[in-house]
Design a protein around this motif. Structure first.
Motif, short mmCIF file in Angstrom:
data_model
loop_
_atom_site.label_atom_id
_atom_site.label_comp_id
_atom_site.label_asym_id
_atom_site.label_seq_id
_atom_site.Cartn_x
_atom_site.Cartn_y
_atom_site.Cartn_z
N THR A 115 87.05 28.06 19.51
CA THR A 115 87.27 27.91 20.54
C THR A 115 88.70 28.78 21.23
OG1 THR A 115 87.93 25.72 20.68
CG2 THR A 115 85.97 25.78 21.12
N ASP A 116 89.30 28.93 20.57
CA ASP A 116 91.40 29.53 20.58
C ASP A 116 90.90 30.96 20.38
OD1 ASP A 116 92.14 27.17 21.20
OD2 ASP A 116 92.70 26.60 19.12
N THR A 117 90.90 31.92 21.65
CA THR A 117 91.22 33.52 21.62
C THR A 117 92.40 33.41 21.86
OG1 THR A 117 89.07 33.01 22.35
CG2 THR A 117 89.59 34.99 22.32
N VAL A 118 93.18 34.91 20.71
CA VAL A 118 94.13 35.86 20.62
C VAL A 118 93.19 36.48 20.79
CG1 VAL A 118 95.88 37.06 18.85
CG2 VAL A 118 94.74 34.93 18.29
N THR A 119 93.80 36.99 22.19
CA THR A 119 93.46 38.06 23.33
C THR A 119 94.88 39.23 23.30
OG1 THR A 119 91.85 36.99 24.74
CG2 THR A 119 93.49 39.42 25.70
N ILE A 120 94.83 40.63 22.44
CA ILE A 120 95.35 42.00 22.42
C ILE A 120 95.52 42.59 23.73
CG2 ILE A 120 95.76 43.33 20.86
CD1 ILE A 120 94.92 42.57 18.30
N THR A 121 96.66 42.31 24.57
CA THR A 121 96.68 43.11 25.80
C THR A 121 97.36 44.59 25.20
OG1 THR A 121 98.47 42.14 25.92
CG2 THR A 121 96.00 40.80 26.53
N SER A 122 97.77 45.49 24.36
CA SER A 122 98.79 46.14 23.74
C SER A 122 97.71 47.25 25.00
CB SER A 122 99.22 46.19 22.64
OG SER A 122 100.02 47.10 22.75
N ASP A 123 98.89 48.18 26.05
CA ASP A 123 98.38 49.56 26.35
C ASP A 123 99.02 50.51 25.10
OD1 ASP A 123 96.94 48.31 28.14
OD2 ASP A 123 98.48 48.19 29.19
N ALA A 124 99.33 50.55 24.06
CA ALA A 124 100.50 52.09 23.19
C ALA A 124 99.09 52.57 22.25
CB ALA A 124 100.92 51.23 22.10
N PRO A 125 99.43 53.65 22.80
CA PRO A 125 98.16 55.04 22.07
C PRO A 125 97.96 54.10 21.05
CG PRO A 125 99.79 55.40 22.83
CD PRO A 125 100.35 54.56 23.15
N MET A 126 97.03 54.49 20.44
CA MET A 126 96.57 54.41 18.67
C MET A 126 96.61 55.64 17.99
SD MET A 126 93.34 52.79 18.66
CE MET A 126 92.22 53.71 20.04
N LEU A 127 97.90 55.67 17.07
CA LEU A 127 98.06 56.95 15.88
C LEU A 127 96.61 57.35 15.06
CD1 LEU A 127 101.60 55.64 15.00
CD2 LEU A 127 100.83 56.77 17.25
N ASN A 128 97.16 58.78 14.85
CA ASN A 128 95.93 59.29 14.35
C ASN A 128 96.33 59.28 12.54
OD1 ASN A 128 94.12 60.50 13.25
ND2 ASN A 128 94.64 63.00 13.07
N ARG A 129 95.78 58.13 11.87
CA ARG A 129 95.89 57.25 10.71
C ARG A 129 95.48 57.12 9.69
NH1 ARG A 129 97.15 50.90 11.15
NH2 ARG A 129 97.21 51.47 9.17
N GLU A 130 93.90 58.60 10.23
CA GLU A 130 92.58 57.79 9.32
C GLU A 130 92.13 59.36 8.89
OE1 GLU A 130 90.26 55.62 8.05
OE2 GLU A 130 92.82 54.83 8.41
N THR A 131 92.73 60.67 9.98
CA THR A 131 92.24 62.03 9.20
C THR A 131 93.72 63.00 9.25
OG1 THR A 131 91.69 63.42 11.61
CG2 THR A 131 89.33 61.52 10.58
N SER A 132 93.13 64.06 8.63
CA SER A 132 94.69 65.11 8.68
C SER A 132 93.94 66.07 9.82
CB SER A 132 95.09 66.00 7.81
OG SER A 132 93.36 65.84 6.76
N SER A 133 93.26 65.55 10.56
CA SER A 133 92.23 66.99 11.59
C SER A 133 93.49 67.04 12.68
CB SER A 133 91.11 66.53 12.30
OG SER A 133 91.22 67.90 12.88
N VAL A 134 93.68 68.02 13.16
CA VAL A 134 95.14 68.78 13.84
C VAL A 134 94.12 69.16 14.90
CG1 VAL A 134 96.65 70.55 14.10
CG2 VAL A 134 96.89 69.63 11.83
N GLY A 135 94.08 68.32 16.93
CA GLY A 135 93.81 69.07 17.47
C GLY A 135 94.52 68.18 18.77
N GLN A 136 94.07 68.45 19.89
CA GLN A 136 94.47 67.22 20.89
C GLN A 136 93.01 67.68 22.05
OE1 GLN A 136 97.35 69.80 22.99
NE2 GLN A 136 96.97 68.45 25.07
#
Length: 705
Positions: A115-136
């Motif tokens: 019944t207790d919920t942890v809410t994440i409110t961070s607005d920080a952008p997600m880093l590209n940590r999963e692929t080596s693809s280069v793009g925008q």
């Protein structure tokens, strides 16, 4: 299975695609790892992603290594819910997933009541940590708010690293990625091929259809290390996502304009005492989207119209009224029918008697207007008007049958007509190569869509079907043939041959119509792709295949309408010197050169087959190895009716050194080349054999941490 039978099956599937028009758009992916406060992995955790705009949901559970992967997610804003008995639920709203993004989100569970919920409110952008693809990624806000000349979204692609505009290109949206040629880029819209296979001056675009700015959700430019899922792109991959409807009705209306009332007169118009050239530039349209059945069925529609009226000032050289009557004053002209001691005799008073006029040459010379500027050079100024009318629209529908099944449909169409008026009054028209009057009619349409099926919490299948067609034709402005009226003989008549031949007159602006009109072209693309995503342990895999069939035709006119040139060589004192007057030659009917080619229409076919395998292997929580392998085979183009030929360069052949015709049979019989299937998947071996025959691509591993 034989190659020919396989091609028929491919064609059948592609035609079924054009009829059914069901496919899936370009997608994003979320993966991550769930652990407890001590850092130990937690298996069996339920992870739910819900789109905050349309209610679309996807569920999965973490595996024995604590990892989860949710592939093939439509771009949008999501709410992520992480739950397991004995731990406090975690809620993270506002997670924005972009097109072709592979997002990594790790969660740490804390013991406590559900019944207790942890809410994440961070607005920080997600880093590209999963692929080596280069793009925008260029998001919708950037696309809509940044100023774009002509509302051409492709201009924003040059913001990506390694992208540069291509000056002097025949296209308005061409750019180079990492030094590659503009046609080595691959355009995708909603996961479907969007490349223009007749690009150039005919359509002015490298894309089959260029979406309206207001219809684009976002797009991504990948310039290096992109997935093995993509082939046929030495430069980069441009992935565009069209907007879809949501649970709220939304729309927009726009109008952009330019008008000569707000402009100063141009320098050349002022200098030649011409009125200010008119300019009308209007782009208008709108979008609307919303729910048909809340949380299940949505629609989106966009329309853009373009109306352009503009002018250029042309200053050219025309003969004087006396010259058109055969009176050349101080210009010496000589009689080609009167030669004494190897030299021609000068016409009396440099005047050609009317009895010597060629009837056809006289009528053609009469098409020139009187000069409206002083002098004998650059003595005629004219306003050349241009019009450009275009209408384009996109219709998209999304339907969610359940959390496991989703379909997507899209139909796009573009119709355009742009025309350039003549320098002189019709039927004289006139102009140099590339400036003669022209009416161009490019049009295109595309059916795209497909089906996504969630097989299990760790397996998803994605089917895409696509049919795209481009048509273009370059036409003369006349409505009927004038050859018989002017007494021009020897030119075979065919549909679309209207107006007059091309007349090139040295030192004067030419007359007649463009040499290569009409110039019909058509390209049809049938595409079928399927991809299967599977998560197993620390491996996130995707494998599948692609089949496409390209067919079309091109009408090669060149000089099929006839080209006649006059250079003054027949009224020069010494034969062959070319120092006489070209108008005098025209009046005498003395043609220096004449060209006439056979008009041909060729029907070309080609196939492409591709297989790929990707594996994002999480060796450690902070180390991911991207693996990819692609096999691609493209056949050479062949003419449908075998109407092409080549030299036989095989010394052992009985026809060695002669020209042989294509014939039915194997690939060599039809295309004069061997089809190298590259059975051995050796990069070094195929690197030597494949570039000139088949096509084989192998993607090496890359490490990302």
């Amino acid at each position: 299975m034989k190659y020919q039978s396989f091609s028929r099956i491919l064609l059948f599937c592609a035609q079924l695609c054009a009829f059914a028009a069901m496919a899936f758009g370009q997608t994003a992916q979320v993966s991550g790892r769930v652990s407890d406060a001590s850092g130990a992995v937690v298996p069996g955790v339920q992870v739910t992603l819900a789109n905050q705009e349309n209610g679309f949901k996807r569920d999965t559970v973490t595996n024995s290594d604590g990892y989860f992967t949710v592939p093939l997610l439509p771009p949008g804003t999501y709410e992520i819910n992480v739950r397991k008995d004995g731990f406090k639920p975690i809620l993270q709203p506002g997670v924005v997933l972009n097109v072709e993004q592979v997002a990594r989100l790790d969660f740490t569970l804390q013991t406590g009541a559900v019944t207790d919920t942890v809410t994440i409110t961070s607005d920080a952008p997600m880093l590209n940590r999963e692929t080596s693809s280069v793009g925008q990624v260029i998001d919708n806000k950037t696309v809509v708010t940044l100023p774009l000349n002509g509302r051409n979204y492709s201009q924003l692609a040059t913001l990506a690293p390694g992208a540069t505009p291509v000056g002097g290109s025949r296209t308005s949206d061409g750019f180079s990625l990492n030094g590659n040629r503009l046609f080595q880029n691959s355009f995708q819209v909603d996961g479907a091929d969007n490349n223009n296979y007749i690009f150039g001056v005919d359509t002015n675009s490298t894309q089959a259809l260029r979406p309206s700015v207001d219809a684009i959700q976002e797009f991504k430019v990948e310039t290096a290390n992109y997935s093995a899922e993509y082939g046929r792109a030495a430069g980069g991959v441009i992935s565009v996502a069209i907007k879809s409807g949501t649970n709220q009705f939304r729309g927009s209306i726009f109008e952009f304009l330019r008008n000569d009332a707000l402009d100063a007169a141009d320098f050349f118009a002022n200098r030649n005492r011409l009125r200010k050239p008119p300019l009308r530039y209007n782009q208008f349209g709108g979008t609307v989207g919303g729910p048909i059945w809340r949380d299940h069925t949505f629609f989106f529609f966009s329309y853009q119209g373009t109306r352009i009226r503009r002018s250029d000032t042309a200053v050219v050289t025309v003969p004087t009224a006396d010259q058109r009557r055969g009176i050349f004053g101080t210009t010496n002209i000589y009689d080609p029918a009167n030669v004494v001691a190897g030299a021609r005799v000068q016409f009396v008073n440099n005047t050609i008697p009317e009895t010597r006029f060629d009837p056809v040459g006289r009528r053609i010379a009469a098409l020139y207007p009187d000069p409206n500027q002083p002098g004998t050079v650059n003595n005629y100024a004219s306003i050349v008007r241009q019009s450009d009318d275009a209408d384009q629209f996109d219709v998209r529908g999304d339907h969610t049958f359940s959390d496991r099944d989703k379909v997507f449909l899209r139909y796009s169409r573009s119709d355009r007509e742009f025309a350039t008026s003549s320098i002189f009054a019709p039927p004289g028209n006139g102009g140099a190569f590339g400036t003669a009057p022209l009416r161009n009619l490019p049009k295109a349409y595309s059916y795209a869509g497909g089906y996504t099926r969630v097989v299990s919490a760790s397996a998803v299948n994605e089917l895409r079907l696509n049919y795209t067609q481009n048509d273009s034709d370059q036409l003369a402005l006349a409505t009927q043939s004038l050859y018989a009226d002017f007494g021009i003989k020897g030119v075979p008549q065919f549909d679309g041959l209207v107006g007059l031949p091309t007349f090139n007159v040295t030192n004067y602006t030419g007359l007649g119509d463009r040499t290569f009109a009409p110039n019909p072209k058509q390209a049809k693309m049938y595409q079928l792709t399927d991809g299967f995503s599977l998560t197993k342990g620390t491996h996130s895999m995707k494998f599948g295949g692609e089949l496409w069939h390209l067919r079309g035709y091109a009408g090669t006119s060149n000089a099929a309408r006839g080209t006649l040139s006059f250079n003054g060589q027949f009224t020069a004192r010494v034969p062959g010197t070319g120092t006489g007057n070209a108008i005098a030659d025209l009046l005498l009917g003395q043609t220096s050169t004449a060209a006439l080619t056979t008009r041909q229409i060729v029907y070309m076919h080609a196939n492409n087959y591709g297989l790929y395998f990707n594996d994002n292997w999480k060796i450690r929580p902070r180390l991911t190895l991207n693996l990819g392998l692609r096999y691609e085979l493209m056949t050479r183009f062949r003419e449908r009716d075998n109407r092409h030929a080549s030299f036989d360069l095989n010394p052992g052949s009985p026809t060695y050194g002669t020209v042989v015709l294509a014939k039915d049979g194997n690939h060599r019989d039809k295309t004069f080349s061997d089809l190298d299937h590259c059975h051995r998947l050796s990069l070094a071996k195929c690197g030597d054999a494949c570039p000139t025959r088949g096509a084989h691509h192998s993607r090496i591993a890359s490490v990302h941490s």
